[in-house]
Design an enzyme around this catalytic site. Structure first.
Site, mmCIF file in Angstrom:
data_model
loop_
_atom_site.group_PDB
_atom_site.id
_atom_site.type_symbol
_atom_site.label_atom_id
_atom_site.label_comp_id
_atom_site.label_asym_id
_atom_site.label_seq_id
_atom_site.Cartn_x
_atom_site.Cartn_y
_atom_site.Cartn_z
ATOM 1 N N ASP A 148 0.890 -1.162 0.000
ATOM 2 C CA ASP A 148 0.000 0.000 0.000
ATOM 3 C C ASP A 148 0.929 1.213 0.000
ATOM 4 O O ASP A 148 1.528 1.545 1.016
ATOM 5 C CB ASP A 148 -0.867 -0.051 1.268
ATOM 6 C CG ASP A 148 -1.638 1.243 1.509
ATOM 7 O OD1 ASP A 148 -1.605 2.136 0.655
ATOM 8 O OD2 ASP A 148 -2.281 1.342 2.582
ATOM 9 N N LYS A 184 3.058 11.236 -3.727
ATOM 10 C CA LYS A 184 2.020 10.514 -4.479
ATOM 11 C C LYS A 184 1.115 11.495 -5.237
ATOM 12 O O LYS A 184 0.584 11.176 -6.289
ATOM 13 C CB LYS A 184 1.205 9.664 -3.497
ATOM 14 C CG LYS A 184 0.174 8.754 -4.133
ATOM 15 C CD LYS A 184 -0.407 7.837 -3.077
ATOM 16 C CE LYS A 184 -1.559 6.994 -3.582
ATOM 17 N NZ LYS A 184 -2.064 6.101 -2.532
ATOM 18 N N GLU A 243 -7.259 0.638 -4.225
ATOM 19 C CA GLU A 243 -7.190 0.555 -2.764
ATOM 20 C C GLU A 243 -8.500 0.078 -2.112
ATOM 21 O O GLU A 243 -8.469 -0.845 -1.296
ATOM 22 C CB GLU A 243 -6.729 1.904 -2.180
ATOM 23 C CG GLU A 243 -5.237 2.109 -2.424
ATOM 24 C CD GLU A 243 -4.794 3.558 -2.354
ATOM 25 O OE1 GLU A 243 -5.570 4.404 -1.891
ATOM 26 O OE2 GLU A 243 -3.652 3.833 -2.766
ATOM 27 N N ASP A 294 -12.988 5.000 1.873
ATOM 28 C CA ASP A 294 -11.536 5.009 2.098
ATOM 29 C C ASP A 294 -11.002 6.445 2.047
ATOM 30 O O ASP A 294 -10.831 7.020 0.975
ATOM 31 C CB ASP A 294 -10.883 4.137 1.002
ATOM 32 C CG ASP A 294 -9.359 4.080 1.120
ATOM 33 O OD1 ASP A 294 -8.799 4.714 2.028
ATOM 34 O OD2 ASP A 294 -8.736 3.386 0.294
#
Ligand code: AMP
Length: 577
Positions: free
Chosen positions: A7, A69, A146, A169
């Site tokens: 992850d 990211k 994810e 999420d």
């Protein structure tokens, strides 16, 4: 050899593997279960990753890279010290660290990983993630979404019960929501929605601003304008780090003290921040962002054609779901308590490890879990329209509708718009608007050699293929001649070209031989590299992995690890001759 699950988060990353068919978190080199996704170049030009880099950030904000990211898949570069990096290179260093942690823990070389990305990551962001893996010496053939990974981790524990779940999420940098059906062992995503730029760091930024504005109101001093630029940067980094701690404390306390001693010098006297904030004040500043997530939940629900009542469980994933306001909004929407028995920081990595087991064959999908995902956005091409005898460009024509199950291939046939038109530019977009300029441009390519003919006579077939990793291939064919051109969504601005990857690999490789330790182990590396050409199969893989590891240890100037790998390498070389 294990295929690990990673992850790769905006603020934190985690790595897991499959042990006797069950996923388990792998602790990092410091023994922690998650690793801050923070990169730092020390004054000795040494690269450090994780908690050390995060903790020392206030003293070295200009040498520290966080939230990389958010830049993946763009052509921006990030800077640490006087070095400029592509976002892929920084992500590669984080992946290398996780790979290394896994190798240390498992006691074997790791060369392949399943890496997760937000469901709402675009094609170029996914490709950039794969490139980062390549740079880190990891094969990343499978990328999974994810929320899907979290649903897999949950599904694995609840296979016998058929149900509809909603995965909410909210991590450090992104928000994703997926509606998932678990039916007879099949985890099928029905719809996903989300926002690539909404997460915990936005809350930290809002709180950082609030602290400074509040201080200015009370003391009349603007903390972000006094002193040198370097001092301002360091001060901002310190306040932001503290803002994250305050935010976390506000999840369990109603009022939190804000104490930042000696934050600046003013009129030759040190000044400090001594104040407090209530949960209500914090909630007011993040309220709009929190409500935006509920709009996305509604979109995913409506696309899945399921009603609120048909959702059996709501799963909260991502560290930011610990915020009471978030839980309250989600629970109000569904009229029930959300499930909190999965660890929101670990579920995604665990799901990725299960997917790794499916890929390696360790998990038998006919007996156990199977996964079906969707393409979360509409993909299509630009078309022209004939309006009142005028050819007007700029219209979007969908080819793959959002939330189609993947893999998927769809084609459409178009006709020439002008007499004797011999070429067409295929422009590819993502989005739902009828005008291309409101959608996201993904790439373009030219198809020429169309035989001259009156308009509307020559046909061009455009085919979109979206694979299980969420990457897109586009191909156009002149129907009458069979001539093809294919996309090269590869050459998007935000994705490193093959030459750039080679250059970056060289650069990563150069770091290690600049280390002071290099001279001590130079001869064993040279012998190892020579031997690489003389070995095959497992032996070669083992040797390659050891060489990679010693180079990484050298680039980190990690004497103990360099010595450890030197010994292992020497033993292996003796074995091989
Ligand atoms: P993730 O990317 O899923 O690890 O999420 C990390 C994000 O969750 C970061 O922005 C953290 O600051 C945030 N976070 C972690 N714990 C808490 C907490 N107790 N309350 C609020 N936010 C949290």
């Amino acid at each position: 050899m294990a295929i690990i699950g990673i992850d790769l988060g905006t603020t934190n990353s985690a790595v897991a593997f499959l042990k006797n068919g069950k996923p388990e978190i792998i602790p990092n080199l410091d023994g922690a279960r998650t690793t801050p996704s923070v990169f730092q170049l020390t004054i000795g030009d040494e690269i450090i990753i994780g908690q050390d880099a995060k903790s020392s950030m206030p003293g070295a904000p200009d040498r520290t890279i966080t939230e990389v990211k958010r830049s993946m898949g763009t052509d921006v570069t990030v800077t640490a010290g006087n070095q400029e990096y592509r976002p892929e290179e920084v992500s590669a260093q984080i992946l290398r660290y996780l790979k290394k942690s896994a190798e240390d823990f498992l006691g074997e070389a790791v060369t392949e990983a399943v890496v997760t990305v937000p469901a709402y990551f675009s094609d170029s962001q996914r490709k950039a993630t794969q490139k980062a893996g390549e740079l880190a010496g990891l094969k990343v053939e499978r990328i999974i979404n994810e929320p899907t990974a979290a649903a897999i981790a949950y599904g694995m524990e609840n296979l016998e019960k058929d149900q509809n779940i909603l995965v909410y999420d909210l991590g450090g940098g992104t928000f994703d929501v997926s509606v998932v059906e678990i039916f007879e062992g099949v985890v099928e995503v029905k719809a996903s929605a989300g926002d690539n730029h909404l997460g915990g760091v936005d809350f930290d930024n809002a709180l950082t601003e609030w602290i400074s504005t509040n201080f200015q109101k009370q003391e009349g001093i603007d903390l972000f304008s006094i002193g040198s630029q370097k001092e301002i940067n360091e001060r901002k980094a310190r306040i932001k780090l503290e803002a994250e701690n305050i935010k976390k404390s506000l999840s369990s306390q109603k009022t939190v003290a804000i104490n930042l001693p000696f934050i600046a010098m003013h009129n030759n006297a040190p000044i400090s921040i001594n104040t407090s904030i209530t949960r209500e004040e914090f909630e007011a500043m993040i309220g709009d962002m929190a409500r935006k997530t509920i709009t996305e939940v509604e979109k995913a629900l409506s696309d899945s054609k399921l009603s609120v009542d048909e959702i059996d469980e709501v799963l909260l994933v991502g560290g930011s779901t610990r915020i009471p306001l978030i839980q309250q909004l989600v629970e109000e929407k569904f009229g029930k308590k959300a499930k909190k028995d999965i660890n929101p920081d670990e579920a995604v990595a665990l799901g990725a490890a299960i997917q790794g087991g499916i890929k390696s064959g360790e998990i038998d999908t006919s007996q156990s879990i199977m996964v079906i995902d969707v393409c979360p956005y509409t993909l299509g091409t630009e078309v022209v329209k004939n309006i009142g005898g005028q050819v007007v460009p700029g219209f979007f024509d969908p080819i793959i509708p959002r939330n189609s199950s993947i893999p998927i291939s769809e084609s459409k046939v178009y006709y020439t718009a002008n007499d004797n038109q011999t070429r067409v530019n295929v422009n590819v977009f993502q989005g739902d608007n009828q005008y291309i300029d409101q959608n996201i441009f993904l790439g373009e390519f030219l198809l020429d050699g169309i035989p001259a003919a009156p308009k509307g006579e020559e046909a061009i077939e455009v085919k979109f293929s979206y694979d299980i990793n969420g990457t897109l291939q586009v191909e156009a064919t002149i129907v009458s001649t069979g001539k093809k051109a294919s996309s090269v969504i590869k050459a998007q601005a935000g994705v490193m070209s093959d030459e750039e990857v080679n250059f970056a690999k060289d650069r990563l490789d150069k770091e290690w031989n600049q280390s002071e330790l290099y001279n001590e182990v130079k001869s064993v590396i040279t012998r190892g590299e020579r031997m690489l050409g003389e070995t095959t199969g497992l032996e070669q893989e083992k040797l390659f992995s050891l060489l990679q590891n010693i180079k990484i240890a050298l680039s980190r100037n990690d004497k103990a690890m360099v010595k450890k790998y030197e010994e292992e390498l020497t033993d292996l070389l003796i074995e091989l001759v």
